[in-house]
Design an enzyme around this catalytic site. Structure first.
Site, PDB file in Angstrom:
ATOM      1  N   CYS A  53      30.693  33.785  30.841  1.00  0.00           N
ATOM      2  CA  CYS A  53      31.591  33.603  31.981  1.00  0.00           C
ATOM      3  C   CYS A  53      31.267  32.333  32.756  1.00  0.00           C
ATOM      4  O   CYS A  53      32.133  31.779  33.440  1.00  0.00           O
ATOM      5  CB  CYS A  53      31.537  34.813  32.910  1.00  0.00           C
ATOM      6  SG  CYS A  53      29.888  35.194  33.545  1.00  0.00           S
ATOM      7  N   LYS A 191      30.052  45.100  27.081  1.00  0.00           N
ATOM      8  CA  LYS A 191      28.731  45.008  27.713  1.00  0.00           C
ATOM      9  C   LYS A 191      28.837  44.935  29.238  1.00  0.00           C
ATOM     10  O   LYS A 191      28.135  45.661  29.952  1.00  0.00           O
ATOM     11  CB  LYS A 191      27.976  43.789  27.181  1.00  0.00           C
ATOM     12  CG  LYS A 191      26.570  43.688  27.752  1.00  0.00           C
ATOM     13  CD  LYS A 191      25.798  42.529  27.157  1.00  0.00           C
ATOM     14  CE  LYS A 191      24.391  42.464  27.748  1.00  0.00           C
ATOM     15  NZ  LYS A 191      23.597  41.341  27.193  1.00  0.00           N
ATOM     16  N   ILE A 192      29.720  44.053  29.741  1.00  0.00           N
ATOM     17  CA  ILE A 192      29.859  43.924  31.198  1.00  0.00           C
ATOM     18  C   ILE A 192      30.392  45.222  31.783  1.00  0.00           C
ATOM     19  O   ILE A 192      29.940  45.675  32.843  1.00  0.00           O
ATOM     20  CB  ILE A 192      30.778  42.740  31.555  1.00  0.00           C
ATOM     21  CG1 ILE A 192      30.079  41.421  31.220  1.00  0.00           C
ATOM     22  CG2 ILE A 192      31.151  42.767  33.030  1.00  0.00           C
ATOM     23  CD1 ILE A 192      30.901  40.194  31.505  1.00  0.00           C
ATOM     24  N   GLY A 193      31.350  45.838  31.093  1.00  0.00           N
ATOM     25  CA  GLY A 193      31.899  47.108  31.563  1.00  0.00           C
ATOM     26  C   GLY A 193      30.841  48.198  31.627  1.00  0.00           C
ATOM     27  O   GLY A 193      30.760  48.954  32.601  1.00  0.00           O
TER      28      GLY A 193
END
Length: 401
Positions: A53, A191-193
């Site tokens: 990101c 992964k971020i979730g």
């Protein structure tokens, strides 16, 4: 004669490119795979690609940095003129220092974010699987990992472990009253979730969390761990209608939440953790909707992040120590071809005279070993010494970069 090949880093980051621009140049797993395959076919043998990101970067050996720019633009679909305006090209020592700083979390938008070192290790392994990294990149990554571990254990740079997922939950806690009673929808369980879900459970004491994902099986695995509700993606509009807070972590190349999905009659906080943005930006024009993207989350200036600043000098000192050791290895490495050529020249001469080969070989190895030690102890005289050896013994060797 010295090769024209040099170690380069080509990329864009949050420092010069906004979220939209970074989205144009982001690379998903399939795009990275195709890029590495093309680079391998073109004869490159040392290349890693990282796309997060915060940044998208290509790093490795190349004779002309323009090749890396072409790969990035071709496989991401980004415009070259935009890259030339917003991107950067680093070479040699500056490029290597940049790799160290990125891997140690010193170039992260949220300073001290150590998720990046895991992403770099994954990037190296991906390139290794495609047989497009060799000993240099492995040595480099291991040195960066060493520096990162030392900074993490010897300083408090990562105290209050902050990441995008933590920052999103922190934002909710700061801006939403009675958050434990709010209905939260988490769209995307990558992964971020998953990390966001863990932080939600840990910090909000909220049991009104619903998960939606394209793969319901993936959502079920996450939900099972925390005893949460999972809904089919076909019910996304309905679930948005029920929610007070929506966190989007879908990581798609296109919008996954269109403006038409969202009701306007009630307040809704939307946190978009995707790059490129997956939520229709037109939603920010509506009075009842608060849309927060990655860059806004990363600008949080809470006490934890402010505290980290005091540990940056200590982190830099550790980084420079490990980097100096690596650069010393690089300097010694570039003399290896000349020393090997000298060794072979002397051994070949002895074989022609048919003397005591074994005894003479030991003398040659001791001699080249002493030369290597001299170079190590007298780095300022290294280039002059190598040139002298090449001239006196008429050595046909090429120095590595």
């Amino acid at each position: 004669m010295r090769h024209t090949i040099q170690y380069c880093v080509v990329g864009l980051s949050y420092k010069n490119a906004d979220l939209t621009t970074r989205g144009y140049f982001s690379l998903n797993k399939k795009q990275i795979e195709h890029l590495l395959m093309q680079a391998k076919a073109d004869g490159l043998n040392e290349l890693m690609v990282i796309s997060t990101c915060n940044r998208t970067e290509l790093m490795g050996f190349v004779d002309e940095p323009k090749k890396f720019i072409d790969y990035l633009c071709t496989f991401s679909g980004g415009d070259e003129s935009l890259f030339l305006e917003k991107g950067y090209v680093l070479s040699d020592r500056k490029a290597l220092n940049h790799v160290f700083r990125v891997g140690c979390g010193l170039e992260s938008q949220i300073i001290g974010d150590f998720e990046i070192i895991g992403q770099m290790k994954k990037s190296f392994q991906n390139s290794k699987d495609h047989q497009i990294v060799n000993g240099f990149s492995e040595r480099l990554i291991n040195a960066v990992i060493q520096a990162s571990k030392r900074i993490k254990t010897e300083t408090d740079l990562s105290s209050g472990a902050t990441s995008v997922s933590f920052a999103s939950v922190h934002y909710i806690l700061e801006h939403v009253k009675e958050v434990s009673q709010k209905k939260i929808l988490l769209f995307g369980t990558g992964k971020i979730g998953r990390n966001t879900c863990e932080n939600l459970i840990k910090h909000t004491q909220n049991n009104l969390i619903t998960l939606v994902n394209r793969s319901q099986e993936s959502a079920q695995r996450v939900a099972g761990k925390f005893n949460l509700v999972v809904k089919n993606i076909n019910n996304l509009k309905t679930e948005i209608n029920y929610s007070d807070i929506m966190i989007v972590a879908t990581g798609a190349k296109d919008l996954t939440v269109d403006a038409s999905f969202v009701p306007r009659y009630k307040p809704l906080l939307i946190l978009d953790l995707s790059l490129p943005s997956n939520v229709d930006p037109k939603l920010s024009d509506h009075e009842n909707i608060t849309l927060v993207n990655l860059d806004e989350l990363s600008q949080l200036t809470n006490a934890t992040l402010k505290k980290r600043g005091q540990f940056i000098p200590q982190a830099n000192e550790i980084l420079h120590q490990v980097e100096a050791e690596f650069l010393q290895w690089v300097d010694h490495r570039k003399f290896a071809p000349t020393l090997n050529a000298l060794k072979q020249k002397l051994l070949d001469g002895q074989q022609k005279e048919q003397g005591e080969v074994q005894e003479f070989s030991q003398i040659v190895y001791r001699l080249t070993g002493k030369i290597a030690s001299y170079l190590k102890e007298n780095p300022s005289k290294a280039d002059q010494t190598m040139a002298l050896l090449q001239n006196v013994y008429q050595l046909d060797s090429k120095l590595d970069v």
